[in-house]
Scaffold this motif. Structure first.
Motif, PDB file in Angstrom:
ATOM      1  N   LEU A 242       0.842  -1.212   0.000  1.00 57.04           N
ATOM      2  CA  LEU A 242       0.000   0.000   0.000  1.00 57.04           C
ATOM      3  C   LEU A 242       0.871   1.253   0.000  1.00 57.04           C
ATOM      4  N   ALA A 243       1.988   1.223   0.748  1.00 58.86           N
ATOM      5  CA  ALA A 243       2.877   2.393   0.780  1.00 58.86           C
ATOM      6  C   ALA A 243       3.506   2.611  -0.598  1.00 58.86           C
ATOM      7  N   LYS A 244       3.850   1.526  -1.291  1.00 61.61           N
ATOM      8  CA  LYS A 244       4.397   1.689  -2.661  1.00 61.61           C
ATOM      9  C   LYS A 244       3.315   2.255  -3.588  1.00 61.61           C
ATOM     10  N   MET A 245       2.058   1.791  -3.415  1.00 58.60           N
ATOM     11  CA  MET A 245       0.977   2.321  -4.264  1.00 58.60           C
ATOM     12  C   MET A 245       0.785   3.819  -4.020  1.00 58.60           C
ATOM     13  N   MET A 246       1.105   4.279  -2.785  1.00 55.87           N
ATOM     14  CA  MET A 246       0.997   5.710  -2.471  1.00 55.87           C
ATOM     15  C   MET A 246       2.212   6.478  -2.979  1.00 55.87           C
ATOM     16  N   GLY A 247       3.204   5.776  -3.504  1.00 55.44           N
ATOM     17  CA  GLY A 247       4.373   6.450  -4.085  1.00 55.44           C
ATOM     18  C   GLY A 247       5.501   6.701  -3.109  1.00 55.44           C
ATOM     19  N   ALA A 248       5.508   6.003  -1.975  1.00 50.14           N
ATOM     20  CA  ALA A 248       6.550   6.219  -0.962  1.00 50.14           C
ATOM     21  C   ALA A 248       7.789   5.374  -1.252  1.00 50.14           C
ATOM     22  N   TYR A 249       8.899   5.764  -0.616  1.00 48.34           N
ATOM     23  CA  TYR A 249      10.111   4.947  -0.576  1.00 48.34           C
ATOM     24  C   TYR A 249       9.992   4.081   0.676  1.00 48.34           C
ATOM     25  N   VAL A 250      10.136   2.750   0.515  1.00 47.02           N
ATOM     26  CA  VAL A 250       9.849   1.847   1.627  1.00 47.02           C
ATOM     27  C   VAL A 250      11.087   1.066   2.054  1.00 47.02           C
ATOM     28  N   ALA A 251      11.472   1.266   3.321  1.00 48.54           N
ATOM     29  CA  ALA A 251      12.461   0.387   3.941  1.00 48.54           C
ATOM     30  C   ALA A 251      11.704  -0.565   4.854  1.00 48.54           C
ATOM     31  N   THR A 252      12.218  -1.785   5.003  1.00 50.24           N
ATOM     32  CA  THR A 252      11.565  -2.741   5.895  1.00 50.24           C
ATOM     33  C   THR A 252      12.606  -3.601   6.584  1.00 50.24           C
ATOM     34  N   THR A 253      12.187  -4.303   7.645  1.00 50.89           N
ATOM     35  CA  THR A 253      13.074  -5.229   8.345  1.00 50.89           C
ATOM     36  C   THR A 253      12.579  -6.655   8.118  1.00 50.89           C
ATOM     37  N   ALA A 254      13.541  -7.586   7.985  1.00 55.91           N
ATOM     38  CA  ALA A 254      13.196  -8.998   7.818  1.00 55.91           C
ATOM     39  C   ALA A 254      14.452  -9.821   8.058  1.00 55.91           C
ATOM     40  N   GLY A 255      14.257 -11.106   8.392  1.00 58.27           N
ATOM     41  CA  GLY A 255      15.377 -12.036   8.423  1.00 58.27           C
ATOM     42  C   GLY A 255      15.876 -12.270   6.999  1.00 58.27           C
ATOM     43  N   GLN A 256      17.146 -12.738   6.900  1.00 57.23           N
ATOM     44  CA  GLN A 256      17.767 -12.934   5.576  1.00 57.23           C
ATOM     45  C   GLN A 256      16.879 -13.777   4.649  1.00 57.23           C
ATOM     46  N   VAL A 257      16.236 -14.783   5.209  1.00 53.17           N
ATOM     47  CA  VAL A 257      15.443 -15.706   4.396  1.00 53.17           C
ATOM     48  C   VAL A 257      14.277 -14.994   3.689  1.00 53.17           C
ATOM     49  N   ASN A 258      13.882 -13.835   4.193  1.00 51.02           N
ATOM     50  CA  ASN A 258      12.736 -13.113   3.615  1.00 51.02           C
ATOM     51  C   ASN A 258      13.115 -11.891   2.789  1.00 51.02           C
ATOM     52  N   HIS A 259      14.423 -11.673   2.540  1.00 49.33           N
ATOM     53  CA  HIS A 259      14.810 -10.438   1.842  1.00 49.33           C
ATOM     54  C   HIS A 259      14.273 -10.372   0.416  1.00 49.33           C
ATOM     55  N   GLU A 260      14.456 -11.447  -0.352  1.00 48.47           N
ATOM     56  CA  GLU A 260      13.956 -11.425  -1.736  1.00 48.47           C
ATOM     57  C   GLU A 260      12.434 -11.327  -1.733  1.00 48.47           C
TER      58      GLU A 260
END
Ligand SMILES: NC(=O)c1ccc[n+]([C@@H]2O[C@H](COP(=O)([O-])OP(=O)(O)OC[C@H]3O[C@@H](n4cnc5c(N)ncnc54)[C@H](OP(=O)(O)O)[C@@H]3O)[C@@H](O)[C@H]2O)c1
Length: 312
Positions: free
Chosen positions: A166-184
């Motif tokens: 939803l944030a990408k649909m609003m045109g934002a730049y999105v950083a997120t946190t995840a374990g290595q297994v979920n990066h892709e």
């Protein structure tokens, strides 16, 4: 009808499937024959007794606040929904604890309903309401604008998967946190930058953010990366007075308000294939199945949503 209930607060072994009374509907409600429900962290928190101060629940209690199914009866004041409609909803939490979604039937206020998009299954639909409504409403509370920078904590979780998209649909730049297994995986949802939370503290690698959606309780880290005038909301912990009163930054708690209108807007995004649904795993509505579904959710490492099939 068949429902998964608890007779005491406690661990997941308290959950069992029994035969219980069908709910009755009020004039502003519909009766839904549920095809699927999904698990949210509030379910196991409620099972443990953490909602005790807020409700006068009487055992046996039916948990569950996501559903997708078919309307089988309609109260006389209900407009816009008919018997046979395929719907999904985040129903209200019943004060007596008798009307959750881990059941073959649930009574739902009509203003909480939305029509299920025809391009998704009932299992996928049940994975949407609570988590996606939370994501939508928290981005609104953060006043996120196009081209702003937002950190969404736990991008691979139920709320995170929808918040990133939803944030990408609003045109934002999105950083997120995840374990290595979920990066892709989180990049495939649109994340621009992924931080491995096992390796880095967010405040050591991020700065100058306009907004933070906190789903993990890292309040001080989130506040630290905000630029002056930035907005922070947490959905997973309580704030201290000191945190609420940081000058030049807006620091808030956020609570989902279930709402059929917002769910209809999400349904449009899903129908247009702009919003993807991610199902981590599916279990049957049996005593063993519901316990396993809670066990999976309680790992804190489900990727997307844990779903329970009620009517295959
Ligand atoms: N206030 C409200 O109205 C509201 C509404 C909805 C949810 N919530 C709350 O919001 C929280 C999140 O809910 P949810 O449904 O998104 O949970 P969830 O689906 O259970 O989250 C699981 C995800 O969290 C990630 N994760 C676990 N620990 C992490 C950490 N330290 N940093 C970053 N990611 C981490 C995991 O990714 P990895 O496997 O990559 O670690 C996993 O994909 C819960 O506390 C829930 O109760 C509140």
């Amino acid at each position: 009808m068949k429902a998964a209930v608890i007779n005491h607060y406690g661990d997941r072994n308290e959950l069992e499937v029994i035969d219980t009374r069908m709910p009755e509907i009020q004039a502003d409600e519909v009766l839904v024959e549920n095809h699927a429900t999904s698990i949210n962290p509030i379910d196991y928190k409620a099972r443990q007794g953490l909602l005790k101060p807020m409700f006068q629940w009487q055992f046996p209690v039916i948990l569950g606040w996501d559903l997708a199914g078919t309307i089988v009866s309609v109260g006389e004041q209900v407009k816009g929904f008919e018997v046979g409609d395929a719907i999904f909803a985040r129903p209200d939490i019943d004060n007596l604890g008798a009307n959750g979604a881990y059941a073959e039937y649930t009574a739902v206020k009509a203003d909480k309903l939305a029509h299920k998009p025809s391009n998704i299954s009932f299992e996928e639909a049940a994975a949407v309401p609570l988590a996606a409504l939370t994501a939508l409403q928290m981005l609104r509370q953060l006043k996120l604008l196009s081209n702003q920078k937002i950190l969404i904590q736990a991008g691979a979780g139920g709320v995170g998967i929808y918040a990133i998209q939803l944030a990408k649909m609003m045109g934002a730049y999105v950083a997120t946190t995840a374990g290595q297994v979920n990066h892709e995986f989180v990049k495939s949802l649109g994340a621009d930058l992924v931080i491995d939370y096992h390796e880095y503290n967010i405040q050591d690698v991020l700065s100058d953010f306009d907004a933070v959606l906190d789903t993990v309780g890292d309040v001080d880290g989130g506040i630290a990366i905000l630029k002056p005038g930035g907005h922070f909301v947490t959905i997973s912990t309580t704030l201290t007075d000191q945190q609420k009163n940081i000058s030049n930054k807006t620091v808030m708690s956020g609570w989902l308000t279930p709402n059929g209108r917002d769910l209809e807007t999400l349904a449009i995004d899903i129908a247009n294939e702009d919003l993807k649904i991610v199902v981590d795993s599916i279990y049957p509505l049996t005593t063993e199945g519901i316990r396993q579904a809670h066990e999976r959710s309680e790992t804190h490492h489900a990727r997307g949503k844990v779903v329970v099939t009620i009517k295959p």
